[in-house]
Design an enzyme around this catalytic site. Structure first.
Site, PDB file in Angstrom:
ATOM      1  CG  PHE A 124      36.842  28.457  61.747  1.00  0.00           C
ATOM      2  CD1 PHE A 124      37.826  27.604  61.498  1.00  0.00           C
ATOM      3  CD2 PHE A 124      37.055  29.801  61.338  1.00  0.00           C
ATOM      4  CE1 PHE A 124      38.842  27.822  60.760  1.00  0.00           C
ATOM      5  CE2 PHE A 124      38.307  29.963  60.455  1.00  0.00           C
ATOM      6  CZ  PHE A 124      39.253  29.177  60.334  1.00  0.00           C
TER       7      PHE A 124
ATOM      8  CG  ASP B  75      34.552  34.900  66.048  1.00  0.00           C
ATOM      9  OD1 ASP B  75      34.215  35.502  64.952  1.00  0.00           O
ATOM     10  OD2 ASP B  75      35.529  33.480  65.707  1.00  0.00           O
TER      11      ASP B  75
ATOM     12  CE  LYS C 213      34.817  34.684  57.049  1.00  0.00           C
ATOM     13  NZ  LYS C 213      35.411  34.171  58.147  1.00  0.00           N
TER      14      LYS C 213
HETATM   15  C1  PLP Z   1      36.720  33.609  59.071  1.00  0.00           C
HETATM   16  C2  PLP Z   1      36.390  33.450  60.416  1.00  0.00           C
HETATM   17  C3  PLP Z   1      37.475  33.648  61.244  1.00  0.00           C
HETATM   18  C4  PLP Z   1      39.143  33.728  60.784  1.00  0.00           C
HETATM   19  O1  PLP Z   1      39.104  35.098  59.969  1.00  0.00           O
HETATM   20  P1  PLP Z   1      40.292  35.084  59.343  1.00  0.00           P
HETATM   21  O2  PLP Z   1      40.279  36.584  58.451  1.00  0.00           O
HETATM   22  O3  PLP Z   1      40.437  34.213  57.892  1.00  0.00           O
HETATM   23  O4  PLP Z   1      41.455  35.030  59.559  1.00  0.00           O
HETATM   24  C5  PLP Z   1      37.461  33.634  62.443  1.00  0.00           C
HETATM   25  N1  PLP Z   1      36.094  33.428  63.168  1.00  0.00           N
HETATM   26  C6  PLP Z   1      35.204  33.282  62.316  1.00  0.00           C
HETATM   27  C7  PLP Z   1      33.799  32.998  63.106  1.00  0.00           C
HETATM   28  C8  PLP Z   1      35.371  33.386  60.977  1.00  0.00           C
HETATM   29  O5  PLP Z   1      34.101  33.026  60.148  1.00  0.00           O
END
Ligand code: PLP
Length: 395
Positions: free
Chosen positions: A137, A222, A251
């Protein structure tokens, strides 16, 4: 206004992109939140891995209050002191040399994808493709949802941008085999959060680094969910001694104030020149003041140690639950990102826990995910385990 009236207005005026629980949250302190009827909850969701220091942390609240009265926003046409100081803190505590600030995880990954393409355009002729992982994700913008390795997030949004391929997670041979003369980089989560806290075999990130070095590819990690202390170190990739070319975070960086960042080495970052990329709000004084307070507190007040210790204890107690309840298939976690994989759907357990004053998250249908504040204590864990034990007992 009653809770029911508020929820009716919410349904009337807010686009239905989320299936929301039927409560309105109005106040938070530490690991607890309260709803509009005054009921309190132990919060193991933490705004989805965001409120690392808990709700209304005094240092973060103080920093935001001071900054909001001093200067809220001026744009990136000018230098901004808190932005400079937060960038320095991030660089001094990572393998990166430069930072680009934005407002979310998707934006951080979007920036990483653009930087990879720009670097490839400048230095890797003919290469533009990124290899990402199945079940990953990376966000909801068109490029990041394309990088995301789950069809359910992409359905209905064709045509998607070209230049992404997916291989199974935790499979170095498949990754190596997928590299072509068009590949410019690899994008990977250290632990797959959204798809259910999937933890790869030890050495996986190191293996990706090796493939990237051998084939001349950019390694993008990420850490939007795993970063800022979640796994017990500031970045999860530190635990394998891996230095990626780019790291994305968001986050927990502002403990709830929206902020994201792309970190990169000087060599890669140099591909961005004035005009290459931008963000009106990115790194604004208020967001970066929140970021400094959050990061300094996480680095300085035993928060990481607590995360490791409480996380180990939580995992052990989840293991005890597994012994007792046949509907638990597996428990797993590192630091304070943990999961209980069930043999049945998890939705009902989330509702039953909520009724008993415990907020948990269910992801991917049957996986209960716990991403609480990193200040969680053993007492909180015991209380949560007690409630989980009860709801798993029912039916
Ligand atoms: C939550 C998340 C995102 C997206 O972040 P947003 O602030 O909702 O755009 C991207 N990568 C990972 C691994 C995430 O957990």
């Amino acid at each position: 206004m009653t809770t029911e009236e508020l929820i009716a207005l919410s349904d009337r005026f807010i686009m239905a992109t989320y299936k929301r629980f039927p409560i309105v949250l109005t106040r938070g302190l530490g690991v607890h939140v309260w709803d509009s009827d005054g009921k309190s909850y132990l919060d193991l969701v933490g705004g989805i891995a965001v409120c690392a220091l808990g709700h209304s942390h005094p240092r973060v609240v103080g920093a935001i209050k001071r900054q909001v009265e001093l200067l809220t926003h001026v744009s990136n046409l000018y230098h901004i002191e808190p932005q400079i100081r937060l960038a320095q803190l991030l660089v001094e505590n990572s393998c990166a040399d430069k930072v680009f600030f934005c407002n979310s995880g998707a934006e951080a990954n979007e920036a990483a994808i653009k930087l990879a393409r720009k670097y490839a355009t400048d230095h890797m002729e003919g290469r533009y493709e990124l290899i990402a992982m199945q079940d990953s994700f990376h966000g909801r913008t068109l490029a990041t949802v394309t990088a995301t390795g789950q069809e359910r997030f992409k359905a209905g949004f064709n045509p998607l941008p070209a230049g992404f391929r997916h291989v199974p997670y935790n499979d170095l041979a498949a990754l190596e085999a997928a590299v072509t003369e068009k590949t410019c980089g690899v994008m990977v989560e250290p632990i797959q959060g959204e798809s259910g806290v999937v933890i790869p075999a030890p050495g996986y990130l190191r293996g990706i680094r090796k493939i990237c070095d051998e084939r001349g590819l950019l390694m993008i990690v990420d850490e939007v969910q795993t970063g800022i202390g979640r796994t017990g170190t500031l970045f999860a990739c530190e635990q394998e001694d891996v230095a990626p070319d780019m790291i994305t975070i968001a986050k927990a960086l502002g403990n709830g104030f929206p902020i994201g960042a792309l970190l990169a080495t000087d060599r890669i970052a140099a591909a961005f020149v004035p005009g290459s990329h931008g963000s009106t709000f990115g790194g604004n004084p208020l967001a970066t003041a929140a970021g400094i307070a959050t990061l300094e507190t996480i680095l300085g007040e035993g928060v990481l140690e607590n995360c490791r210790k409480t996380g180990d204890y939580f995992l052990k107690r989840l293991g005890d639950l597994k012994e007792k309840h046949a509907r638990i298939r597996e428990v797993r976690g590192r630091g304070l990102i943990l999961a209980v994989e069930l043999t049945v759907s998890g939705a009902e357990f989330v509702l039953q826990s909520m009724e008993r004053g415990l907020l948990i998250n269910c992801t991917n249908g049957n996986i209960l995910r716990f991403v609480p504040p990193l200040i969680l204590t053993r007492i909180d864990v015991d209380r949560a385990i007690g409630i989980l034990d009860e709801v798993l007992e029912e039916r």
